[in-house]
Design a protein around this motif. Structure first.
Motif, PDB file in Angstrom:
ATOM      1  N   VAL A 217       0.700  -1.132   0.007  1.00  0.00           N
ATOM      2  CA  VAL A 217       0.065   0.080   0.037  1.00  0.00           C
ATOM      3  C   VAL A 217       0.868   1.253   0.072  1.00  0.00           C
ATOM      4  O   VAL A 217       2.055   1.350   0.818  1.00  0.00           O
ATOM      5  N   MET A 218       0.595   2.289  -0.681  1.00  0.00           N
ATOM      6  CA  MET A 218       1.230   3.373  -0.768  1.00  0.00           C
ATOM      7  C   MET A 218       0.103   4.660  -0.924  1.00  0.00           C
ATOM      8  O   MET A 218      -0.888   4.626  -1.660  1.00  0.00           O
ATOM      9  N   VAL A 219       0.683   6.032  -0.744  1.00  0.00           N
ATOM     10  CA  VAL A 219       0.082   6.958  -1.038  1.00  0.00           C
ATOM     11  C   VAL A 219       0.964   7.899  -2.220  1.00  0.00           C
ATOM     12  O   VAL A 219       1.954   7.794  -1.887  1.00  0.00           O
ATOM     13  N   LEU A 220       0.100   8.160  -3.268  1.00  0.00           N
ATOM     14  CA  LEU A 220       0.815   8.982  -4.274  1.00  0.00           C
ATOM     15  C   LEU A 220       0.173  10.272  -4.402  1.00  0.00           C
ATOM     16  O   LEU A 220      -0.945  10.464  -4.805  1.00  0.00           O
ATOM     17  N   PRO A 221       1.093  11.194  -4.304  1.00  0.00           N
ATOM     18  CA  PRO A 221       0.732  12.743  -4.468  1.00  0.00           C
ATOM     19  C   PRO A 221       0.561  12.899  -5.969  1.00  0.00           C
ATOM     20  O   PRO A 221       1.444  12.595  -6.767  1.00  0.00           O
ATOM     21  N   VAL A 222      -0.603  13.722  -6.332  1.00  0.00           N
ATOM     22  CA  VAL A 222      -1.096  14.007  -7.501  1.00  0.00           C
ATOM     23  C   VAL A 222      -1.243  15.700  -7.456  1.00  0.00           C
ATOM     24  O   VAL A 222      -1.698  16.242  -6.543  1.00  0.00           O
ATOM     25  N   THR A 223      -0.834  16.235  -8.670  1.00  0.00           N
ATOM     26  CA  THR A 223      -1.110  17.994  -8.723  1.00  0.00           C
ATOM     27  C   THR A 223      -2.295  18.001  -8.814  1.00  0.00           C
ATOM     28  O   THR A 223      -3.320  17.272  -9.480  1.00  0.00           O
ATOM     29  N   LEU A 224      -2.987  19.364  -8.887  1.00  0.00           N
ATOM     30  CA  LEU A 224      -4.414  19.843  -9.159  1.00  0.00           C
ATOM     31  C   LEU A 224      -4.969  19.521 -10.701  1.00  0.00           C
ATOM     32  O   LEU A 224      -5.607  18.920 -10.812  1.00  0.00           O
ATOM     33  N   TYR A 225      -3.634  19.898 -11.332  1.00  0.00           N
ATOM     34  CA  TYR A 225      -4.308  19.808 -12.827  1.00  0.00           C
ATOM     35  C   TYR A 225      -4.063  18.365 -13.144  1.00  0.00           C
ATOM     36  O   TYR A 225      -4.572  17.870 -14.244  1.00  0.00           O
ATOM     37  N   GLU A 226      -3.131  17.428 -12.737  1.00  0.00           N
ATOM     38  CA  GLU A 226      -3.062  16.027 -12.886  1.00  0.00           C
ATOM     39  C   GLU A 226      -4.392  15.375 -12.855  1.00  0.00           C
ATOM     40  O   GLU A 226      -4.997  14.620 -13.356  1.00  0.00           O
ATOM     41  N   ALA A 227      -5.041  15.726 -11.462  1.00  0.00           N
ATOM     42  CA  ALA A 227      -6.207  15.237 -11.021  1.00  0.00           C
ATOM     43  C   ALA A 227      -7.342  15.710 -11.964  1.00  0.00           C
ATOM     44  O   ALA A 227      -8.221  14.964 -12.046  1.00  0.00           O
ATOM     45  N   VAL A 228      -7.319  17.077 -12.480  1.00  0.00           N
ATOM     46  CA  VAL A 228      -8.328  17.555 -13.204  1.00  0.00           C
ATOM     47  C   VAL A 228      -8.508  16.887 -14.524  1.00  0.00           C
ATOM     48  O   VAL A 228      -9.434  16.486 -15.187  1.00  0.00           O
ATOM     49  N   LEU A 229      -7.243  16.901 -15.168  1.00  0.00           N
ATOM     50  CA  LEU A 229      -7.253  16.796 -16.573  1.00  0.00           C
ATOM     51  C   LEU A 229      -6.632  15.177 -16.852  1.00  0.00           C
ATOM     52  O   LEU A 229      -6.879  14.642 -18.055  1.00  0.00           O
ATOM     53  N   GLY A 230      -6.356  14.493 -15.716  1.00  0.00           N
ATOM     54  CA  GLY A 230      -5.761  13.077 -15.777  1.00  0.00           C
ATOM     55  C   GLY A 230      -4.293  13.099 -16.452  1.00  0.00           C
ATOM     56  O   GLY A 230      -3.810  14.095 -17.088  1.00  0.00           O
ATOM     57  N   ALA A 231      -3.548  12.047 -16.335  1.00  0.00           N
ATOM     58  CA  ALA A 231      -2.042  12.105 -16.688  1.00  0.00           C
ATOM     59  C   ALA A 231      -1.582  10.731 -16.469  1.00  0.00           C
ATOM     60  O   ALA A 231      -2.145   9.667 -15.825  1.00  0.00           O
ATOM     61  N   LYS A 232      -0.600  10.587 -17.222  1.00  0.00           N
ATOM     62  CA  LYS A 232       0.326   9.132 -16.710  1.00  0.00           C
ATOM     63  C   LYS A 232       1.218   9.821 -16.010  1.00  0.00           C
ATOM     64  O   LYS A 232       2.292  10.671 -16.403  1.00  0.00           O
ATOM     65  N   VAL A 233       1.658   8.877 -14.789  1.00  0.00           N
ATOM     66  CA  VAL A 233       2.821   9.337 -13.939  1.00  0.00           C
ATOM     67  C   VAL A 233       3.379   8.152 -13.445  1.00  0.00           C
ATOM     68  O   VAL A 233       2.796   6.822 -13.794  1.00  0.00           O
ATOM     69  N   GLU A 234       4.543   8.341 -13.256  1.00  0.00           N
ATOM     70  CA  GLU A 234       5.410   7.176 -12.727  1.00  0.00           C
ATOM     71  C   GLU A 234       5.224   6.781 -11.438  1.00  0.00           C
ATOM     72  O   GLU A 234       5.114   7.797 -10.154  1.00  0.00           O
ATOM     73  N   VAL A 235       5.078   5.436 -10.745  1.00  0.00           N
ATOM     74  CA  VAL A 235       4.842   5.087  -9.564  1.00  0.00           C
ATOM     75  C   VAL A 235       5.888   3.989  -9.285  1.00  0.00           C
ATOM     76  O   VAL A 235       6.068   3.153 -10.116  1.00  0.00           O
ATOM     77  N   PRO A 236       6.388   4.179  -8.014  1.00  0.00           N
ATOM     78  CA  PRO A 236       7.236   3.135  -7.704  1.00  0.00           C
ATOM     79  C   PRO A 236       6.921   1.764  -7.134  1.00  0.00           C
ATOM     80  O   PRO A 236       5.542   2.076  -6.663  1.00  0.00           O
ATOM     81  N   THR A 237       7.115   0.775  -7.377  1.00  0.00           N
ATOM     82  CA  THR A 237       6.668  -0.546  -6.738  1.00  0.00           C
ATOM     83  C   THR A 237       7.962  -1.195  -6.335  1.00  0.00           C
ATOM     84  O   THR A 237       9.028  -0.755  -6.468  1.00  0.00           O
ATOM     85  N   ILE A 238       7.664  -2.341  -5.594  1.00  0.00           N
ATOM     86  CA  ILE A 238       8.809  -2.957  -4.822  1.00  0.00           C
ATOM     87  C   ILE A 238       9.726  -3.719  -6.034  1.00  0.00           C
ATOM     88  O   ILE A 238      10.905  -4.009  -5.623  1.00  0.00           O
ATOM     89  N   ALA A 239       9.390  -3.681  -7.083  1.00  0.00           N
ATOM     90  CA  ALA A 239      10.105  -4.202  -8.069  1.00  0.00           C
ATOM     91  C   ALA A 239      10.610  -3.142  -9.331  1.00  0.00           C
ATOM     92  O   ALA A 239      11.326  -3.489 -10.110  1.00  0.00           O
ATOM     93  N   GLY A 240      10.414  -1.994  -8.882  1.00  0.00           N
ATOM     94  CA  GLY A 240      10.810  -0.819  -9.744  1.00  0.00           C
ATOM     95  C   GLY A 240       9.801  -0.106 -10.352  1.00  0.00           C
ATOM     96  O   GLY A 240       8.465  -0.453 -10.173  1.00  0.00           O
ATOM     97  N   PRO A 241      10.000   1.034 -10.959  1.00  0.00           N
ATOM     98  CA  PRO A 241       8.929   2.138 -11.185  1.00  0.00           C
ATOM     99  C   PRO A 241       8.082   1.513 -12.204  1.00  0.00           C
ATOM    100  O   PRO A 241       8.613   0.896 -13.172  1.00  0.00           O
ATOM    101  N   VAL A 242       6.823   1.844 -12.179  1.00  0.00           N
ATOM    102  CA  VAL A 242       5.934   1.437 -13.596  1.00  0.00           C
ATOM    103  C   VAL A 242       5.142   2.971 -14.018  1.00  0.00           C
ATOM    104  O   VAL A 242       4.913   3.756 -13.132  1.00  0.00           O
TER     105      VAL A 242
END
Length: 310
Positions: A217-242
């Motif tokens: 489980v993790m919490v991912l901060p996103v910007t106001l414009y990413e939340a409004v417009l949608g976006a592709k963002v990098e997320v860390p996982t235990i096996a590396g970022p996706v």
């Protein structure tokens, strides 16, 4: 310091298994040699707590200790008088009818002398018997990084007398797990087998991840414009970022699920990674943003708390 395991852990004889485990982990963390280098008293408390926990966590050993059948180290308590009589009355005892031990004091003293001579090695003692004993078990506590516990790895324990003990961390190991390393304890006596090493693992907290069963489980901060417009963002996982898609109009608290990106413990399918979104406002709300939102509110105002009134 008392060698009674209940006294060592500071628990009552009626303590539950969970209470015993909590007491051991508290002492192990407070007295760990890595936190008190050169402190012989802390090291002694650490070792004593490990030995006490090893005995009391095993229901069979605990019951035998409570019944007086074994001592605090897990060794059989000597029953000298009964064992001496069994030996003395045996038909093949060459001294059964001899005068050597007749009328020469207490039987326990005689038996102690018998064991002392046996321990001298082959050819010494009665009938060439030698004393053999299994080595003592060793107790250790090891703090494991979160990612090593999730993905598996290897660590080393520095032993008090020098040297290292390599510990292989199984993939997906849980906090509080005790590993048994066969033959890595104290040396045997008289050709006896060495004891085992028991290593209790505690998993370090991670700055980003927490574990819930086999899910990460993790919490991912996103910007106001990413939340409004949608976006592709990098997320860390235990096996590396996706890369993950934040949906248009995302809200704080919304959870994205990454299938199979959790912990894959032996014999179980991998868990998932749950990503909770947290919309983060800019540090400064400038005049342009304020004016835009004021105008937007006039035309598109909404009440997210509607229906909460009691």
């Amino acid at each position: 310091m008392s060698d009674n395991p209940y006294d060592v852990l500071g628990v009552a004889k009626t303590a539950s298994a969970d209470e015993i485990k909590k007491a051991y982990r508290r002492i192990a963390k407070e007295s760990h040699p890595d936190l008190h280098p050169g402190d012989a008293a802390a090291e002694a408390r650490f070792k004593a707590a490990g030995a006490a926990f090893e005995l009391l966590k095993d229901p069979e050993k605990r019951a035998r200790f409570d019944a007086g059948e074994i001592d605090a180290s897990g060794q059989e308590r000597p029953q000298e008088r009964r064992f001496y009589r069994d030996f003395a009355e045996a038909a093949d005892n060459p001294y059964r009818r001899g005068p050597r031990y007749e009328g020469f004091g207490d039987e326990a003293d005689i038996f102690a002398e018998f064991l002392r001579r046996q321990s001298g090695g082959p050819g010494e003692g009665y009938g060439g018997y030698s004393f053999r004993a299994r080595g003592a078990d060793a107790q250790y506590a090891l703090e494991v990084p979160f990612l090593d516990a999730a993905n598996g790895g290897a660590m080393r324990i520095t032993l008090p007398g020098g040297g290292n003990l390599e510990v292989k961390i199984p993939k997906g190991v849980a906090d509080g797990t005790t590993l048994r390393l066969r033959g890595k304890g104290g040396p045997g006596h008289g050709g006896g087998a060495p004891g085992d090493a028991y290593v209790t693992l505690s998993v370090k907290p991670h700055a980003v991840f927490t574990r819930d069963g086999d899910d990460v489980v993790m919490v991912l901060p996103v910007t106001l414009y990413e939340a409004v417009l949608g976006a592709k963002v990098e997320v860390p996982t235990i096996a590396g970022p996706v890369m993950v898609t934040v949906p248009k109009g995302a809200s704080s608290g919304q959870v994205l699920r990454l299938r199979g990106r959790g912990v894959a413990a032996a014999g179980r399918p991998a868990g998932d990674q749950r990503v909770e979104l947290q919309v983060v406002m800019p540090k400064t709300v400038d005049a342009e943003l304020a004016a835009f939102m004021e105008e937007w509110r006039k035309r598109h105002g909404y009440d997210p708390r509607k229906g909460m009134r009691v």
